[in-house]
Design a protein around this motif. Structure first.
Motif, PDB file in Angstrom:
ATOM      1  N   SER A  54       0.825  -1.152   0.090  1.00  0.00           N
ATOM      2  CA  SER A  54      -0.026  -0.132  -0.106  1.00  0.00           C
ATOM      3  C   SER A  54       0.766   1.172  -0.176  1.00  0.00           C
ATOM      4  N   GLY A  55       0.693   2.058  -1.292  1.00  0.00           N
ATOM      5  CA  GLY A  55       1.457   3.236  -1.050  1.00  0.00           C
ATOM      6  C   GLY A  55       0.939   4.325  -0.047  1.00  0.00           C
ATOM      7  N   ASP A 100       3.306   1.444   4.987  1.00  0.00           N
ATOM      8  CA  ASP A 100       3.988   2.575   5.679  1.00  0.00           C
ATOM      9  C   ASP A 100       3.342   2.550   7.053  1.00  0.00           C
ATOM     10  N   ASP A 139      13.236   2.099  -3.172  1.00  0.00           N
ATOM     11  CA  ASP A 139      11.883   3.109  -3.020  1.00  0.00           C
ATOM     12  C   ASP A 139      10.949   2.969  -4.110  1.00  0.00           C
ATOM     13  N   MET A 184      10.620  -1.961  -5.740  1.00  0.00           N
ATOM     14  CA  MET A 184       9.162  -1.580  -5.388  1.00  0.00           C
ATOM     15  C   MET A 184       8.880  -0.758  -6.927  1.00  0.00           C
ATOM     16  N   GLU A 202       7.069  14.251   2.145  1.00  0.00           N
ATOM     17  CA  GLU A 202       8.019  14.227   1.181  1.00  0.00           C
ATOM     18  C   GLU A 202       8.463  15.532   0.632  1.00  0.00           C
TER      19      GLU A 202
HETATM   20  O1  IDE Z   1       5.313   4.314   0.701  1.00  0.00           O
HETATM   21  C1  IDE Z   1       6.181   3.622   0.278  1.00  0.00           C
HETATM   22  C2  IDE Z   1       7.557   4.392   0.035  1.00  0.00           C
HETATM   23  C3  IDE Z   1       8.037   4.724   1.363  1.00  0.00           C
HETATM   24  O2  IDE Z   1       8.061   3.749   2.170  1.00  0.00           O
HETATM   25  C4  IDE Z   1       8.968   5.691   1.453  1.00  0.00           C
HETATM   26  O3  IDE Z   1       9.649   6.063   2.704  1.00  0.00           O
HETATM   27  C5  IDE Z   1       8.888   6.899   0.460  1.00  0.00           C
HETATM   28  O4  IDE Z   1       9.887   7.580   0.353  1.00  0.00           O
HETATM   29  C6  IDE Z   1       7.874   6.677  -0.737  1.00  0.00           C
HETATM   30  N1  IDE Z   1       7.499   7.407  -1.473  1.00  0.00           N
HETATM   31  C7  IDE Z   1       6.593   7.144  -2.014  1.00  0.00           C
HETATM   32  C8  IDE Z   1       5.734   7.696  -3.152  1.00  0.00           C
HETATM   33  N2  IDE Z   1       6.580   8.816  -3.917  1.00  0.00           N
HETATM   34  C9  IDE Z   1       6.046   9.674  -4.723  1.00  0.00           C
HETATM   35  C10 IDE Z   1       6.596  10.708  -4.965  1.00  0.00           C
HETATM   36  C11 IDE Z   1       5.964  11.594  -6.009  1.00  0.00           C
HETATM   37  C12 IDE Z   1       4.850  11.012  -6.714  1.00  0.00           C
HETATM   38  C13 IDE Z   1       4.337   9.690  -6.379  1.00  0.00           C
HETATM   39  C14 IDE Z   1       4.903   8.954  -5.415  1.00  0.00           C
HETATM   40  C15 IDE Z   1       6.430   5.724  -1.901  1.00  0.00           C
HETATM   41  N3  IDE Z   1       7.076   5.624  -0.843  1.00  0.00           N
END
Ligand code: IDE
Length: 600
Positions: free
Chosen positions: A55-56, A95, A285, A316, A490
């Motif tokens: 799950s994101g 997470d 990641d 991932m 983020e």
């Molecule tokens: O949720 C999964 C991982 C998480 O464990 C990491 O700590 C984190 O860096 C992380 N970021 C995303 C998604 N990032 C993202 C950024 C911009 C657009 C779409 C997704 C997923 N995850």
């Protein structure tokens, strides 16, 4: 018929060897693939032999889904994996970085920035254990936590996920790992992943390496530092994590001196695997290999070769899994990626799955649903909130402390955007990826906590943002002003100004300019407060306390004393940044370790 790998009485190495000997290249590659739940299904997992689903942030089976609904979803995916030729169970990751934060009704603990101020590793270990129970309540056996970043610049949007700017505090807080996974057996070999059964979950030390040291705190950017600096500040907590048996390590989007971490073979394979003897699996990641290039995904073939050869074991992906599978198979057949590398990756993944009993217990049931949001967990979170609060100012004159507040004042005023707002007090990674203002989950707001704590005859008046006249003309004994940062996660949290929204400043000026006030700051990091300090009578750093706001009232009104100590330097102005304890030039508003106390 009998197959060694299915026999739990045999040693894990024997089971791994037997299973590996049976696996085709496709089955091995499948184990290295993690896809998002929105792309997963019983059929997809069966057809593509996928080894993991996630799950994101905020990705849930349904809004406000119950524990049972989560269990049904995870089990449906699992049945797809179990119906493959070899029946290797998939592992579902999520997470859970401050409690089981995606799930409605889960206990939301203070974010790491507050936990660092407790200086209480034993407490953090208990938080890990409670979190493991709530995660297992939903049928999930794997969490992408703890983040052991050492945030060196509060302009970083993820600084709230870091326990401290001081690596020794981050090292101490790795105690959450045995909380999540269970204590490793005394005589077990260091570096071997350990997860102790169905009430525990596999953890993930992240993000390797130097995620908290990027230039100006720019997320996913470049950590410019000597090898000595990298190894003395950002590496130590990984020693502790590996020694404590952490099952997985996630690679950072960031770079070290211009080299993408997702491509850094020396640090991933050379150091983490060969020197530290880490035996769990390394996971990328989200789209981490795509982002090795600029623009991202510009050369996916190169990304696959370089990322996998660097030592990444599980990718991932999370969406384009056919592109990944169809991309990597010819690269192995063409010897761009060796079979030895693939076997190392699969062996590590199987070691975690066998070691945590996933082959024996691949499916969950509803028996643990009762743990989700359990009262005892909320009481633990409330204790963590109490211990995370840092008292930065207590009265304009030392001999006239404002705190603890009287519970028996005839009429008090509570104001601010964060006083009656669960979403604001939880911050990012809560219910949805970025977090969200409003009544997003169950818990106790700071306002309702205040109402519960004061004497029945005390009148509590709440206004989100009153004008000065109202404040002046109503004979309030004092005001509690709860303001701060909006939720973020983020890159959305990156800030060069570190100011809180104008409304909050306005509220401080209107209220503190008229009557005695205690300002309770809700923020993921130190923010600009110096220009307003003289108008403020008392100032409390509450960080991102989570769902149990009662902990704030417990201490404001003296049922418990303030004990928290800053785990981060509080700057005077952003031009000083980066500025950390130990720096030769150190001129903070409040220094690392600072925290006034009060008697309960
Ligand atoms: O949720 C999964 C991982 C998480 O464990 C990491 O700590 C984190 O860096 C992380 N970021 C995303 C998604 N990032 C993202 C950024 C911009 C657009 C779409 C997704 C997923 N995850």
């Amino acid at each position: 018929e009998y197959m060694k790998y299915k026999d739990p009485k045999l040693a894990i190495n024997v089971r791994i060897k037997d299973l590996m000997s049976r696996m085709t290249l496709e089955e091995k590659i499948g184990q290295m693939v993690q896809i998002d739940r929105t792309k997963a299904s019983n059929k997809v997992l069966k057809k593509y032999l996928i080894g993991s689903v996630l799950s994101g942030g905020g990705s849930v089976p349904a809004k406000r889904a119950s524990a049972e609904t989560w269990v049904d979803m995870v089990n449906d995916f699992q049945k797809g994996s179990l119906s493959t030729r070899l029946g290797i169970p998939m592992i579902y990751g999520i997470d859970a970085v401050h409690g089981h934060n995606n799930v409605y009704g889960a206990t939301v603990f203070p974010h790491n920035v507050g936990l660092g101020c407790t200086r209480d590793p034993a407490l953090v270990k208990k938080i890990g254990a409670a979190t493991a129970l709530e995660v297992r309540a939903t049928g999930i056996p794997y969490v992408f936590a703890p983040c052991i970043a050492v945030c060196r610049d509060p302009r970083w949007g993820r600084c709230f996920e870091s326990y401290s700017e001081d690596h020794t505090i981050v090292q101490a807080m790795t105690e959450i790992i045995p909380g999540l996974q269970g204590d490793i057996p005394a005589n077990s070999r260091k570096g071997v992943p350990f997860v102790g059964g169905k009430q525990k979950v596999a953890a993930c030390a992240k993000h390797y390496l130097g995620d908290g040291g990027t230039n100006k705190g720019i997320n996913e950017n470049n950590t410019i530092i000597s090898a000595n600096g990298l190894f003395s500040i950002h590496m130590p907590a990984y020693y502790n994590s590996v020694i404590k048996g952490v099952a997985t390590v996630m690679i950072s989007y960031s770079s070290w001196n211009g080299v993408k971490m997702h491509s850094n073979r020396q640090l991933i394979t050379g150091f983490l695997k060969n020197r530290l003897k880490f035996r769990g699996f390394v996971i990328s990641d989200w789209q981490g290999i795509d982002r090795m290039t600029t623009p991202e995904h510009a050369n996916y073939t190169w990304s696959i070769i370089t990322g996998v050869n660097a030592g990444i074991d599980m990718i991932m992906v999370p969406y384009n899994y056919t592109e990944f599978i169809d991309g990597i198979i010819p690269l192995v057949k063409g010897k761009f990626i060796s079979m030895t590398r693939i076997d190392d990756a699969v062996r590590r993944i199987l070691r975690v799955k066998f070691g945590m009993g996933l082959f024996e217990n691949p499916l969950a049931d509803y028996s643990m649903a009762k743990y989700l949001g359990k009262k005892e967990h909320r009481e633990l979170a409330r204790e963590a909130v109490r211990k995370s609060l840092v008292l930065l100012k207590n009265g304009k004159y030392a001999d006239k402390p404002l705190l603890p507040l009287s519970k028996k004042a005839p009429k008090i005023l509570v104001v601010g955007s964060h006083a009656d707002n669960i979403g604001n007090q939880c911050g990012g990674w809560t219910i949805v990826w970025q977090g969200k203002s409003g009544n997003i989950t169950t818990g106790t707001t700071i306002l309702s906590a205040i109402k519960k704590t004061v004497a029945p005859e005390t009148k509590v008046v709440y206004r989100e943002n009153p004008d000065a006249k109202f404040v002046k003309n109503n004979k309030f004994s004092y005001a509690i002003v709860v303001v701060g940062e909006p939720p973020y996660a983020e890159t959305f949290g990156d800030s060069l100004s570190l100011t809180i929204p104008e409304t909050g400043i306005n509220t401080i000026k209107n209220v503190c300019g008229a009557i005695k006030c205690v300002v309770v700051l809700i923020s993921g990091r130190p923010v600009v407060i110096e220009p307003y300090i003289s108008q403020i009578d008392a100032l409390v750093a509450a960080w991102l306390p989570g769902s149990e706001g009662q902990g704030v009232a417990d201490v404001l009104f003296g049922d418990y004393g303030f004990t928290g100590k800053l785990a981060r330097t509080w700057f005077k102005n952003v031009d000083q940044l980066p500025m950390n304890v130990g720096d030769s030039h150190y001129d903070p508003l409040f220094p690392f370790g600072f925290g006034l106390t009060t008697k309960p």
